[in-house]
Design an enzyme around this catalytic site. Structure first.
Site, PDB file in Angstrom:
ATOM      1  N   GLU A 179      -4.748  -4.935  10.341  1.00 44.89           N
ATOM      2  CA  GLU A 179      -4.033  -3.699  10.709  1.00 44.89           C
ATOM      3  C   GLU A 179      -4.357  -3.027  12.600  1.00 44.89           C
ATOM      4  OE1 GLU A 179      -2.065  -2.910   7.399  1.00 44.89           O
ATOM      5  OE2 GLU A 179      -3.966  -1.226   7.481  1.00 44.89           O
ATOM      6  N   LYS A 213       0.424   4.153  -0.264  1.00 46.78           N
ATOM      7  CA  LYS A 213      -0.487   5.529   0.621  1.00 46.78           C
ATOM      8  C   LYS A 213       0.125   6.786  -0.428  1.00 46.78           C
ATOM      9  CE  LYS A 213      -0.008   3.722   4.757  1.00 46.78           C
ATOM     10  NZ  LYS A 213      -0.216   3.348   6.086  1.00 46.78           N
ATOM     11  N   HIS A 257      -9.668   0.876   5.238  1.00 42.49           N
ATOM     12  CA  HIS A 257      -8.401   0.911   6.149  1.00 42.49           C
ATOM     13  C   HIS A 257      -8.543   2.084   7.094  1.00 42.49           C
ATOM     14  CE1 HIS A 257      -4.487   2.786   6.735  1.00 42.49           C
ATOM     15  NE2 HIS A 257      -3.632   1.226   5.679  1.00 42.49           N
ATOM     16  N   GLU A 308      -6.864   4.654   7.832  1.00 42.34           N
ATOM     17  CA  GLU A 308      -6.656   5.768   7.971  1.00 42.34           C
ATOM     18  C   GLU A 308      -8.014   6.262   7.251  1.00 42.34           C
ATOM     19  OE1 GLU A 308      -2.434   5.294   6.067  1.00 42.34           O
ATOM     20  OE2 GLU A 308      -1.870   4.679   7.845  1.00 42.34           O
ATOM     21  N   ASN A 338       0.356  -1.258  -0.249  1.00 44.61           N
ATOM     22  CA  ASN A 338       0.170  -0.248   0.366  1.00 44.61           C
ATOM     23  C   ASN A 338       0.855   0.936   0.445  1.00 44.61           C
ATOM     24  OD1 ASN A 338      -2.221   1.974   0.550  1.00 44.61           O
ATOM     25  ND2 ASN A 338      -2.548   1.372   2.469  1.00 44.61           N
ATOM     26  N   SER A 388       3.629  -1.917  10.947  1.00 49.52           N
ATOM     27  CA  SER A 388       5.219  -1.903  10.095  1.00 49.52           C
ATOM     28  C   SER A 388       5.854  -3.246   9.924  1.00 49.52           C
ATOM     29  CB  SER A 388       5.883  -2.199  11.852  1.00 49.52           C
ATOM     30  OG  SER A 388       5.208  -0.302  12.278  1.00 49.52           O
ATOM     31  N   GLY A 425       3.113   2.576  11.342  1.00 50.72           N
ATOM     32  CA  GLY A 425       4.088   3.399  11.008  1.00 50.72           C
ATOM     33  C   GLY A 425       4.881   3.738  11.799  1.00 50.72           C
TER      34      GLY A 425
HETATM   35  O1  LIG Z   1      -1.292   0.868   6.817  1.00 50.95           O
HETATM   36  C1  LIG Z   1      -0.111  -0.093   6.228  1.00 50.95           C
HETATM   37  C2  LIG Z   1      -0.936  -0.391   4.886  1.00 50.95           C
HETATM   38  O2  LIG Z   1      -1.797  -1.121   4.962  1.00 50.95           O
HETATM   39  C3  LIG Z   1       0.554  -0.822   7.212  1.00 50.95           C
HETATM   40  O3  LIG Z   1       1.588   0.296   7.127  1.00 50.95           O
HETATM   41  P1  LIG Z   1       3.869   0.464   7.902  1.00 50.95           P
HETATM   42  O4  LIG Z   1       3.680  -0.658   7.166  1.00 50.95           O
HETATM   43  O5  LIG Z   1       3.967   1.734   7.160  1.00 50.95           O
HETATM   44  O6  LIG Z   1       2.977   0.239   9.034  1.00 50.95           O
END
Ligand SMILES: O=C(CO)COP(=O)(O)O
Length: 264
Positions: free
Chosen positions: A175, A13, A103, A105, A11, A221, A181
């Site tokens: 997740e 983003k 997601h 976010e 992803n 992560s 992150g």
């Molecule tokens: O939200 C994520 C993937 O959709 C995970 O992000 P990270 O791997 O940067 O922690």
């Protein structure tokens, strides 16, 4: 028993414009080709921003790449007066295989509700896209030891009126928000606990065949140094990777987790 093909999903983003996307994807494809990657053993998919998708499609078609790709979100509607939204039918026209739905976010910054996420699951399926349904708890919920209950409620709400046949094609990504992150990874045991709980609940809601078919990914992560120990868990079928998927060599290493004895 159903054989579930592992899926490594990157992803991106809101990173990489369409020029950078082409460059990154090309590098990923070359790295995997050099390693003689077997895509039937581990599927590799990228999730670029919407504005990159046409460039990604052109490259995938021209070079006959086996890497698949998906969208990071989609509209619950097919067409009409929904300014700024992207129709699932348009995504299907761009050769998109998957769509992330719900997601964390999107849930947090766009106030996406369980009801909207359920509509998006249906709109993806209707257009022939495979939803990657994202679920997971925040830190307070984990501290209160309510993470399993919370995540399963998100799961059930998102699956309302989805048939067993549809669920068998679905991907579910666990997740935990506190591990996204932050550099903080859930332990392989945490990932297994929730993946198993999700699979058991799918079995209760549907049947054993459906539970055995649905793929469950872990996200938060994930790096080449920790992916192998997470993938060693029986109910984890892949990873949804954010930051580490922006580096094509690192993401290729993640996809090649079986070849690299990393993190074990
Ligand atoms: O939200 C994520 C993937 O959709 C995970 O992000 P990270 O791997 O940067 O922690």
């Amino acid at each position: 028993m159903t054989q579930r093909t592992p899926l490594m999903a990157g992803n991106w983003k809101m990173n990489l414009d369409h020029h950078q996307a082409t460059h990154t994807l090309q590098k990923l494809a070359w790295t995997l080709k050099d390693a003689k990657h077997d895509y039937s053993a581990v599927e590799v998919a990228v999730f670029p921003p919407f504005t990159d998708l046409r460039s990604v499609q052109t490259l995938v078609d021209a070079d006959k790449l086996q890497i698949t790709y998906g969208a990071q979100d989609l509209s619950a509607h097919e067409s009409g007066a929904y300014t700024g939204e992207i129709s699932p039918a348009f995504l299907a026209k761009l050769g998109v295989t998957y769509a992330l739905v719900g997601h964390s976010e999107r849930r947090e910054y766009h106030a996406e509700s369980d009801a909207l996420i359920n509509k998006k699951v249906h709109s993806a399926l209707k257009a022939g896209l495979v939803p990657i349904l994202c679920v997971g708890e925040d830190l307070d919920t984990r501290r209160a030891a309510a993470h399993v209950q919370h995540t399963l409620l998100q799961l059930e709400a998102a699956l309302a009126d989805v048939t067993a046949e549809q669920v068998r094609t679905l991907v579910i990504a666990y997740e935990p928000v506190w591990a996204i992150g932050t550099g903080e990874t859930a332990t392989p045991e945490d990932a297994q606990e929730m993946s198993e709980a999700i699979r058991v609940r799918v079995g209760e809601l549907y049947d054993a065949e459906t539970a055995a078919a649905v793929r469950v990914l872990y996200g938060g992560s994930v790096k080449s140094s920790n992916v192998a120990s997470i993938m060693a868990k029986p109910d984890v079928d892949g990873a949804l990777v954010g930051g580490a998927s922006l580096d094509p060599e690192e993401f290729a290493k993640i996809a090649r987790f079986q070849a690299h004895e990393v993190g074990l």
